[in-house]
Design a protein around this motif. Structure first.
Motif, short mmCIF file in Angstrom:
data_model
loop_
_atom_site.label_atom_id
_atom_site.label_comp_id
_atom_site.label_asym_id
_atom_site.label_seq_id
_atom_site.Cartn_x
_atom_site.Cartn_y
_atom_site.Cartn_z
N ILE A 150 0.84 -1.20 0.00
CA ILE A 150 0.00 0.00 0.00
C ILE A 150 0.88 1.25 0.00
O ILE A 150 0.68 2.17 -0.80
CB ILE A 150 -0.95 0.00 1.22
N LYS A 151 1.85 1.26 0.90
CA LYS A 151 2.74 2.43 1.00
C LYS A 151 3.49 2.67 -0.30
O LYS A 151 3.58 3.80 -0.78
CB LYS A 151 3.72 2.24 2.17
N GLU A 152 4.04 1.60 -0.88
CA GLU A 152 4.80 1.75 -2.11
C GLU A 152 3.93 2.23 -3.26
O GLU A 152 4.34 3.08 -4.05
CB GLU A 152 5.47 0.42 -2.48
N SER A 153 2.71 1.70 -3.36
CA SER A 153 1.82 2.10 -4.46
C SER A 153 1.47 3.58 -4.36
O SER A 153 1.44 4.29 -5.37
CB SER A 153 0.56 1.24 -4.47
N VAL A 154 1.20 4.07 -3.14
CA VAL A 154 0.86 5.47 -2.95
C VAL A 154 2.06 6.35 -3.28
O VAL A 154 1.95 7.35 -4.01
CB VAL A 154 0.38 5.72 -1.50
N ARG A 155 3.21 6.00 -2.77
CA ARG A 155 4.41 6.81 -3.01
C ARG A 155 4.76 6.87 -4.50
O ARG A 155 5.14 7.93 -5.01
CB ARG A 155 5.58 6.24 -2.21
N ARG A 156 4.62 5.75 -5.19
CA ARG A 156 4.96 5.74 -6.61
C ARG A 156 4.01 6.63 -7.40
O ARG A 156 4.45 7.36 -8.30
CB ARG A 156 4.92 4.30 -7.15
N CYS A 157 2.74 6.59 -7.09
CA CYS A 157 1.78 7.47 -7.78
C CYS A 157 2.11 8.94 -7.51
O CYS A 157 2.19 9.75 -8.44
CB CYS A 157 0.36 7.17 -7.32
N GLU A 158 2.29 9.26 -6.25
CA GLU A 158 2.54 10.66 -5.87
C GLU A 158 3.84 11.18 -6.49
O GLU A 158 3.92 12.33 -6.91
CB GLU A 158 2.58 10.80 -4.35
N GLU A 159 4.84 10.33 -6.57
CA GLU A 159 6.14 10.77 -7.09
C GLU A 159 6.11 11.07 -8.59
O GLU A 159 6.95 11.83 -9.08
CB GLU A 159 7.20 9.73 -6.76
N VAL A 160 5.15 10.48 -9.33
CA VAL A 160 5.05 10.78 -10.76
C VAL A 160 3.99 11.84 -11.03
O VAL A 160 3.64 12.09 -12.19
CB VAL A 160 4.77 9.50 -11.59
N GLY A 161 3.45 12.46 -9.97
CA GLY A 161 2.47 13.53 -10.16
C GLY A 161 1.04 13.06 -10.29
O GLY A 161 0.19 13.77 -10.83
N LEU A 162 0.75 11.85 -9.78
CA LEU A 162 -0.60 11.31 -9.82
C LEU A 162 -1.15 11.27 -8.40
O LEU A 162 -0.81 10.38 -7.61
CB LEU A 162 -0.60 9.91 -10.43
N PRO A 163 -2.00 12.23 -8.02
CA PRO A 163 -2.52 12.28 -6.65
C PRO A 163 -3.29 11.01 -6.29
O PRO A 163 -3.98 10.42 -7.13
CB PRO A 163 -3.44 13.50 -6.66
N THR A 164 -3.17 10.62 -5.01
CA THR A 164 -3.92 9.46 -4.52
C THR A 164 -4.88 9.88 -3.42
O THR A 164 -4.59 10.77 -2.62
CB THR A 164 -2.98 8.39 -3.96
N SER A 165 -6.02 9.21 -3.38
CA SER A 165 -6.98 9.36 -2.30
C SER A 165 -7.16 7.97 -1.69
O SER A 165 -7.64 7.05 -2.35
CB SER A 165 -8.32 9.89 -2.83
N VAL A 166 -6.73 7.82 -0.45
CA VAL A 166 -6.66 6.49 0.17
C VAL A 166 -7.69 6.40 1.29
O VAL A 166 -7.78 7.30 2.15
CB VAL A 166 -5.25 6.22 0.73
N THR A 167 -8.46 5.32 1.29
CA THR A 167 -9.54 5.14 2.26
C THR A 167 -9.18 4.08 3.28
O THR A 167 -8.69 3.00 2.93
CB THR A 167 -10.84 4.72 1.55
N PHE A 168 -9.45 4.38 4.55
CA PHE A 168 -9.31 3.42 5.64
C PHE A 168 -10.67 3.28 6.32
O PHE A 168 -11.55 4.15 6.17
CB PHE A 168 -8.27 3.89 6.65
#
Length: 311
Positions: A150-168
């Protein structure tokens, strides 16, 4: 514009044009979820998707946002998503953002170049249902991904300029694992660097597999007061140093060199399922939101009545 079965979208996509590009969820094994249990996963024919876009253009005078359904449409190969994004650009030049649901595993299967390409062709936000930061809870609910993924997927998106919205989901650990769920989710929120985080509260349909566990007593659902206490602990643990010193025995993450909030995070816990409504930015508004929770813990009359909670 044709739809198959019930259609779901994030609350922030309430006024978006919803375009079904896949049917159902490619995983569809989460024990708490009933949304796609009656659908057999498949990819829609590209010509049908294009026809729906043409029909939408004839029907709507203006479309500000478009959301790609169903449960994890990012599972589509990049070469299948790009023509859809290009068609959206062609037909809806006024469209400000295209969003999509994804599993963390969908993100991780794509290269950084593919993610950048999707951004270049108009993808504007990815919604990821993480549910918990605890590997034990994730395994219990059959999520099919780990905390690190989960952490890696969010960081990879954010680092290429693709914002993430993550639900818990509050209460996802039940009575047995509420503290681990709170601590591990709070620390994950601080570490992963998502642009947006949403916190729902567990509400279970009789169609969800976990319902039988609840009926048998194997899974004990938290009360409203317990959910508020859990949320308070979760927000406390978005301070990594505090979590490390006070709750280290519950933490599975490696704090060495960890930086709390690599970027500001918009935090929302104002869904219809929540007992207390919270809105703020992390880490700036953490203490303010903790104060609201503390007032609700002192006066349970401030909690939303069960009659008014809904999915």
């Amino acid at each position: 514009m044709r739809y198959e079965g019930d259609i779901y979208r994030p609350p922030s996509e309430a006024y978006s044009y919803l375009l079904q590009v896949t049917i159902g969820c490619s995983h569809n094994k989460c024990s708490f979820c009933s949304m796609f249990k009656e659908k057999q996963f498949r990819v829609r024919k590209i010509e049908d998707v294009m026809e729906d876009l043409e029909a939408a253009r004839r029907y709507y005078s203006r479309v500000g946002r478009i959301f790609l359904c169903d449960g994890d449409a990012l599972c589509l190969k990049t070469e299948k998503l790009i023509p859809i994004l290009d068609k959206i650009k062609e037909l809806f030049p006024e469209c400000e953002r295209v969003g999509i649901y994804a599993r963390s595993s969908d993100v991780l299967r794509k290269t950084d170049d593919e993610l950048k390409e999707l951004v270049a062709h108009g993808l504007g936000i990815v919604y990821i249902g993480a549910e918990s930061g605890s590997d034990k809870v994730l395994k219990m609910i059959n999520k099919g991904v780990t905390r690190e993924e989960i952490k890696e997927s969010v960081r990879r998106c954010e680092e290429v300029g693709l914002p993430t919205s993550v639900t818990f989901i509050s209460g996802m650990g039940g009575e047995a694992m509420w503290k681990e769920h709170a601590v591990e989710t709070g620390t994950l929120i601080a570490e992963m660097g998502a642009s947006y985080v949403g916190l729902l509260t567990l509400m279970v349909s009789p169609k969800a597999p976990i319902f039988e566990q609840i009926q048998s007593g194997e899974f004990e659902v938290l009360s409203g007061e317990e959910v508020v206490a859990e949320t308070h602990l979760l927000l406390e643990c978005t301070d990594l140093e505090m979590a490390k010193s006070s709750y280290g025995e519950y933490c599975v993450s490696n704090f060495d060199g960890a930086v709390s909030f690599p970027r500001p995070c918009v935090f929302r816990s104002n869904h219809a399922s929540n007992y207390v409504s919270l809105r703020g930015d992390l880490p700036k508004d953490r203490d303010y939101m903790l104060g609201l929770l503390e007032r609700a813990m002192e006066n349970i009359g401030l909690l939303k009545d069960e009659r008014f909670r809904m999915l």
